[in-house]
Design a protein around this motif. Structure first.
Motif, short mmCIF file in Angstrom:
data_model
loop_
_atom_site.label_atom_id
_atom_site.label_comp_id
_atom_site.label_asym_id
_atom_site.label_seq_id
_atom_site.Cartn_x
_atom_site.Cartn_y
_atom_site.Cartn_z
N GLY A 10 0.83 -1.21 0.00
CA GLY A 10 0.00 0.00 0.00
C GLY A 10 0.86 1.25 0.00
N THR A 36 -5.45 -5.97 -2.02
CA THR A 36 -6.80 -5.45 -2.25
C THR A 36 -6.70 -4.38 -3.33
OG1 THR A 36 -6.58 -3.62 -0.69
CG2 THR A 36 -7.33 -5.74 0.22
N GLY A 39 -3.71 -2.26 -2.82
CA GLY A 39 -2.36 -2.83 -2.82
C GLY A 39 -1.83 -2.96 -4.24
N ILE A 60 -4.16 -11.00 6.37
CA ILE A 60 -3.88 -11.01 7.81
C ILE A 60 -5.00 -11.70 8.59
CG2 ILE A 60 -2.38 -8.96 7.80
CD1 ILE A 60 -4.85 -7.37 8.90
N ALA A 81 -4.61 -2.68 6.35
CA ALA A 81 -5.91 -2.22 6.83
C ALA A 81 -6.76 -1.75 5.65
CB ALA A 81 -5.73 -1.04 7.80
N THR A 98 -11.16 -6.79 8.56
CA THR A 98 -9.70 -6.64 8.36
C THR A 98 -9.04 -5.96 9.56
OG1 THR A 98 -9.98 -6.47 5.97
CG2 THR A 98 -7.94 -5.58 6.89
N VAL A 121 0.26 0.19 13.61
CA VAL A 121 0.15 1.54 13.04
C VAL A 121 -1.31 1.97 13.11
CG1 VAL A 121 0.62 2.96 11.02
CG2 VAL A 121 2.17 1.10 11.62
N SER A 122 -1.62 2.73 14.14
CA SER A 122 -2.98 3.23 14.33
C SER A 122 -3.07 4.63 13.71
CB SER A 122 -3.31 3.22 15.83
OG SER A 122 -4.64 3.58 16.06
N TYR A 147 -14.48 3.62 9.92
CA TYR A 147 -13.03 3.39 9.79
C TYR A 147 -12.32 3.64 11.11
CZ TYR A 147 -8.15 4.70 9.09
OH TYR A 147 -6.77 4.80 9.23
N GLN A 182 0.39 7.13 -3.16
CA GLN A 182 -0.87 7.16 -2.41
C GLN A 182 -2.02 6.93 -3.37
OE1 GLN A 182 -1.79 10.74 -0.09
NE2 GLN A 182 -2.87 9.45 1.39
P1 NAD Z 1 -3.46 1.81 1.89
O1 NAD Z 1 -4.92 1.68 1.77
O2 NAD Z 1 -2.71 2.57 0.87
O3 NAD Z 1 -2.79 0.35 1.94
C1 NAD Z 1 -3.33 -0.69 2.71
C2 NAD Z 1 -2.59 -1.97 2.33
O4 NAD Z 1 -3.11 -3.04 3.16
C3 NAD Z 1 -2.81 -2.41 0.87
O5 NAD Z 1 -1.60 -2.82 0.29
C4 NAD Z 1 -3.78 -3.57 0.98
O6 NAD Z 1 -3.65 -4.51 -0.07
C5 NAD Z 1 -3.36 -4.17 2.32
N1 NAD Z 1 -4.44 -4.96 2.94
C6 NAD Z 1 -5.74 -4.60 3.13
N2 NAD Z 1 -6.41 -5.62 3.70
C7 NAD Z 1 -5.51 -6.63 3.90
C8 NAD Z 1 -5.60 -7.93 4.46
N3 NAD Z 1 -6.75 -8.42 4.93
N4 NAD Z 1 -4.47 -8.67 4.52
C9 NAD Z 1 -3.30 -8.21 4.03
N5 NAD Z 1 -3.16 -6.99 3.48
C10 NAD Z 1 -4.26 -6.21 3.41
O7 NAD Z 1 -3.19 2.36 3.35
P2 NAD Z 1 -2.13 3.42 3.91
O8 NAD Z 1 -2.65 4.77 3.72
O9 NAD Z 1 -0.80 3.04 3.40
O10 NAD Z 1 -2.22 3.11 5.48
C11 NAD Z 1 -1.41 2.09 6.06
C12 NAD Z 1 -1.71 2.04 7.55
O11 NAD Z 1 -1.43 3.29 8.15
C13 NAD Z 1 -3.16 1.73 7.88
O12 NAD Z 1 -3.19 0.88 9.01
C14 NAD Z 1 -3.77 3.09 8.22
O13 NAD Z 1 -4.86 2.96 9.10
C15 NAD Z 1 -2.57 3.77 8.87
N6 NAD Z 1 -2.55 5.23 8.78
C16 NAD Z 1 -2.65 5.85 7.56
C17 NAD Z 1 -2.54 7.24 7.49
C18 NAD Z 1 -2.61 7.97 6.16
O14 NAD Z 1 -2.62 9.20 6.16
N7 NAD Z 1 -2.66 7.29 5.03
C19 NAD Z 1 -2.36 7.98 8.67
C20 NAD Z 1 -2.29 7.31 9.89
C21 NAD Z 1 -2.36 5.94 9.93
#
Ligand code: NAD
Ligand code: DAU
Length: 338
Positions: A10, A36, A39, A60, A81, A98, A121-122, A147, A182
């Motif tokens: 992701g 997903t 990803g 996961i 997530a 998830t 990572v929350s 969410y 992103q």
């Molecule tokens: P994203 O949506 O870009 O990527 C999520 C990744 O998780 C994808 O590669 C997807 O394929 C994978 N995934 C989803 N369900 C899955 C499963 N059941 N098993 C295995 N893989 C799975 O998300 P992101 O923006 O990179 O965020 C990553 C983490 O950081 C998350 O936990 C999010 O809550 C947290 N977070 C994000 C931000 C932000 O600004 N983007 C800020 C704070 C925290």
């Protein structure tokens, strides 16, 4: 050091893989990702064939996939997530499966494999909105969206595992990230892709909601610091302290692209929309971390990346028809483009 990174295909995950393999050349990484819609294995293409890198495609929520991925790992950075607030408003079920269910399976795996550290990572969204001041790690959680409620569930579950079983859990709660890779449903990449195609930019409500924006690389560095120096059982807020309204960001993006401000379209507000997020990062800074990147410089670099990687985001946008239907219903079909 052998680290399991969940969600490594992701946005933050792929930036983290690049960051870790560049800054810790001795480390080995296993990525567990179910690929997903969010990803993209292509994000990690440059590491395929590197003996330090292994990719496991699996969920996961599947204990067997988790067992396979944890083989040899000593620590875990858990990012996998469902992450998009608007999608959770449309249908929250996958978010619970998830974000809560998957975290439970991983925590059980961490116990079986006796991991030395498990970083969850929350998000800062678990605290809810704050009109002024900043949240401390000790403040109560008050999530507003499906969410953020699912993330709060995972966050509390991880702390309960630490309390009950002594699992060496550490939690980070970060603000809004931006940078390359992103998915183009989040504000900055979505608006960039809309504007580059000459479509309108749907600003929710008055656009005066405030987010604290952090360069994704600064977040990656914070995760490494917490993994290496943090105390198990502890929570660490992560943020750059760079608060901007959505409207200001939108106007700046249009300026940087040389596109007219008339592309801005105020549409109906997101239901339950949090007005402002802000976190106090004193605890993390005490570990030696501070953000290195300036907001404007990262924004310019991000705009440039999306300009140069049009094929990457066009391909992802084409694959989101189902969500597009929901999005157009939600926002009254007032958007141009697909
Ligand atoms: P994203 O949506 O870009 O990527 C999520 C990744 O998780 C994808 O590669 C997807 O394929 C994978 N995934 C989803 N369900 C899955 C499963 N059941 N098993 C295995 N893989 C799975 O998300 P992101 O923006 O990179 O965020 C990553 C983490 O950081 C998350 O936990 C999010 O809550 C947290 N977070 C994000 C931000 C932000 O600004 N983007 C800020 C704070 C925290
Ligand atoms: O704060 C951390 C969180 O940041 C992460 O936990 C989430 O995973 C991540 O998605 C992000 O949540 P937001 O809801 O803040 O991000 P999003 O990019 O969806 O929206 C940012 C702001 O822009 C928010 O106030 C809603 C607004 N917005 C968003 C979109 C997609 C619009 O006005 N129009 C839009 O079309």
């Amino acid at each position: 050091m052998h680290i399991l990174v969940t969600g490594g295909a992701g946005f933050i995950g792929s930036n983290l893989v690049h960051f870790l393999l560049e800054h810790r050349p001795d480390c080995h990484l296993t990525v567990l990702d179910s690929l997903t819609y969010a990803g993209c294995r292509q994000n990690l293409a440059r590491w395929e064939g590197d003996p330090r890198f292994r990719f496991v495609e699996g969920s996961i929520t599947d204990p067997q996939a988790v067992d396979l991925a944890m083989q040899g790992a000593r620590t875990c950075l858990h990012l996998a997530a469902e992450t998009h607030v608007d999608r959770s408003i449309h249908d929250g079920a996958q978010f619970i499966a998830t974000n809560v269910g998957g975290t439970q399976v991983l925590l059980d795996g961490a116990r079986r494999h006796e991991l030395e550290r498990f970083v969850l990572v929350s998000t800062d969204e678990v605290y809810g909105s704050i009109p002024e001041g900043s949240f401390l790690e000790t403040d109560p959680l008050c999530p507003s969206s499906p969410y953020s409620a699912s993330k709060a569930g995972a966050d509390l579950l991880a702390l309960a595992h630490h309390h009950t079983y002594g699992t060496p859990v550490l939690i980070t709660r970060c603000t809004n990230n931006f940078g390359p890779y992103q998915y183009p449903e989040k504000l900055i990449p979505f608006f960039l892709s809309q504007a580059m195609q000459g479509h309108e930019l749907p600003v929710y409500g008055d656009g005066l909601q405030v987010r604290d924006w952090i360069d994704v690389e600064d977040h990656c560095e914070a995760l490494l610091q917490v993994l290496e120096k943090g105390s198990p059982g502890e929570v660490y807020n992560v943020g750059a302290g760079h608060e901007v309204t959505n409207l200001e960001i939108t106007q700046t993006l249009l300026d940087l692209l040389g596109k007219p401000q008339s592309l801005i379209r105020h549409v109906q507000d997101r239901p339950g929309h949090d007005r402002r997020y802000s976190v106090d990062t004193t605890r993390l800074r005490a570990l030696g971390w501070k953000p290195r990147h300036e907001f404007r410089e990262t924004l310019e670099r991000t705009v440039d990346w999306y300009r140069r990687n049009q094929a990457w985001w066009e391909d992802l946008r084409r694959k989101r028809e189902e969500y597009q239907k929901f999005y157009e219903q939600q926002y009254a079909g007032r958007l141009g483009g697909g």
